[in-house]
Design a protein around this motif. Structure first.
Motif, PDB file in Angstrom:
ATOM      1  N   GLY A 179      42.020   7.584  15.291  1.00  0.00           N
ATOM      2  CA  GLY A 179      41.751   7.526  16.724  1.00  0.00           C
ATOM      3  C   GLY A 179      41.597   6.117  17.254  1.00  0.00           C
ATOM      4  O   GLY A 179      40.866   5.886  18.227  1.00  0.00           O
ATOM      5  N   ASP A 180      42.286   5.167  16.611  1.00  0.00           N
ATOM      6  CA  ASP A 180      42.149   3.756  16.984  1.00  0.00           C
ATOM      7  C   ASP A 180      43.355   3.222  17.751  1.00  0.00           C
ATOM      8  O   ASP A 180      43.636   2.022  17.717  1.00  0.00           O
ATOM      9  CB  ASP A 180      41.947   2.895  15.725  1.00  0.00           C
ATOM     10  N   THR A 181      44.102   4.095  18.416  1.00  0.00           N
ATOM     11  CA  THR A 181      45.241   3.638  19.210  1.00  0.00           C
ATOM     12  C   THR A 181      44.943   3.805  20.694  1.00  0.00           C
ATOM     13  O   THR A 181      43.993   4.489  21.082  1.00  0.00           O
ATOM     14  CB  THR A 181      46.519   4.422  18.859  1.00  0.00           C
ATOM     15  N   MET A 182      45.786   3.206  21.522  1.00  0.00           N
ATOM     16  CA  MET A 182      45.583   3.263  22.964  1.00  0.00           C
ATOM     17  C   MET A 182      45.797   4.659  23.529  1.00  0.00           C
ATOM     18  O   MET A 182      45.331   4.965  24.627  1.00  0.00           O
ATOM     19  CB  MET A 182      46.529   2.280  23.656  1.00  0.00           C
ATOM     20  N   VAL A 183      46.488   5.513  22.780  1.00  0.00           N
ATOM     21  CA  VAL A 183      46.704   6.869  23.281  1.00  0.00           C
ATOM     22  C   VAL A 183      45.379   7.617  23.380  1.00  0.00           C
ATOM     23  O   VAL A 183      45.195   8.481  24.248  1.00  0.00           O
ATOM     24  CB  VAL A 183      47.707   7.629  22.376  1.00  0.00           C
ATOM     25  N   ALA A 184      44.427   7.268  22.497  1.00  0.00           N
ATOM     26  CA  ALA A 184      43.109   7.905  22.549  1.00  0.00           C
ATOM     27  C   ALA A 184      42.324   7.449  23.771  1.00  0.00           C
ATOM     28  O   ALA A 184      41.415   8.145  24.231  1.00  0.00           O
ATOM     29  CB  ALA A 184      42.330   7.586  21.273  1.00  0.00           C
ATOM     30  N   VAL A 185      42.694   6.277  24.305  1.00  0.00           N
ATOM     31  CA  VAL A 185      42.020   5.751  25.490  1.00  0.00           C
ATOM     32  C   VAL A 185      42.678   6.276  26.764  1.00  0.00           C
ATOM     33  O   VAL A 185      42.005   6.743  27.687  1.00  0.00           O
ATOM     34  CB  VAL A 185      42.042   4.207  25.477  1.00  0.00           C
TER      35      VAL A 185
END
Length: 297
Positions: A127-133
């Motif tokens: 969950g460390d990508t920008m898609v999670a944001v």
């Protein structure tokens, strides 16, 4: 922030143009790509008769010389071997140091590509990508699927471009009797011939949009110095990865060059695919909306 006012736009419009990124996609597509391509087709010599074009050429040659993308040459050789088509080149056959230096860079490129893929996969599952944001409602499994899906869409569109220009050089009889192949060629080449450049515009918009979405999936959301660096790398290396270098390597090789080589080796296979026909219709419909017609000005 959805609460921030932007030119008085409604929340739905802000979501489409800013959160999803349609505004930046159109801006990049029209001003960053299409209008230069349209101008270059009419003023080819004038377009390269300047120092900036020379600088761009030298920059591209320097990037190629580093060997970061040399794994693409391995794909080229594999496609040549499978298709039985020789690689046409003006270069002398590689021997001795030249041979070792070339294949050494290929191995280095494969290692870099493998590391970049590992970074993306680990970051997605953590969950460390920008898609999670940007899109917190998207699950990890769906993120992985979308990553490969949009790369495949880009790859198919890259391959279609090669296949279409190859088809334009052969007779109708040489294109075969495939139902979808005939339909595709009929749409592309019949009538006033406007559908081929129309496809190129719709294709470019789809490619840019897909790249923006892939960038959201591959972009890292890891702050250096907090002890969460991926694979325990240094803060400097983490900061470098946060710029998106790994995503650029993956998309260039796996979503672009690989498919271009495949289409060069097997143009009719791509031409006769129902996926090609579907993407052609989609690109023409997208171009028909007029969203990128500013490129013709």
């Amino acid at each position: 922030d959805p609460k921030v006012d932007v030119l008085g736009m409604p929340d739905g419009v802000k979501f489409v143009f800013l959160d999803i990124g349609l505004g930046m996609i159109v801006f990049t597509c029209v001003l960053g790509q299409l209008h230069t391509q349209v101008n270059a087709t009419h003023c080819m010599i004038d377009f390269i008769n300047n120092y900036f074009a020379l600088f761009t050429l030298y920059t591209a040659m320097c990037v190629e010389f580093t060997g970061i993308m040399h794994s693409a040459y391995l794909i080229q050789n594999l496609m040549s071997a499978v298709s039985g088509k020789p690689i046409i080149s003006n270069e002398e056959p590689k021997t001795g140091f030249t041979f070792a230096f070339f294949w050494g860079r290929v191995l280095m490129s494969l290692a870099i590509l493998g590391f970049c893929m590992a970074v993306v996969m680990v970051a997605l599952f953590n969950g460390d990508t920008m898609v999670a944001v940007k899109y917190p409602g998207i699950s990890v499994g769906l993120s992985v699927f979308l990553f490969f899906f949009f790369m495949s869409v880009v790859g198919m569109l890259e391959a279609m471009q090669i296949a279409f220009f190859s088809a334009a050089k052969v007779t109708a009889a040489e294109r075969g009797n495939s139902f979808f192949g005939k339909k595709t060629c009929s749409i592309l080449f019949d009538g006033n011939g406007r559908n081929l450049p129309g496809f190129m515009i719709g294709r470019q918009l789809t490619v840019v949009g897909s790249f923006f979405l892939v960038a959201s999936i591959t972009g890292l959301n890891i702050k250096p110095g907090e002890g969460n660096n991926i694979f325990g790398i240094s803060d400097g290396a983490q900061q470098f990865l946060n710029y998106g270098f790994h995503g650029a390597v993956i998309t260039t090789i796996l979503a672009s060059i690989m498919w271009q080589y495949a289409a060069s080796a097997f143009p009719l296979a791509f031409l006769n695919s129902p996926i090609t026909f579907g993407l052609l219709i989609f690109a023409l419909v997208l171009e028909g909306t007029g969203i990128c017609h500013g490129a013709w000005v």
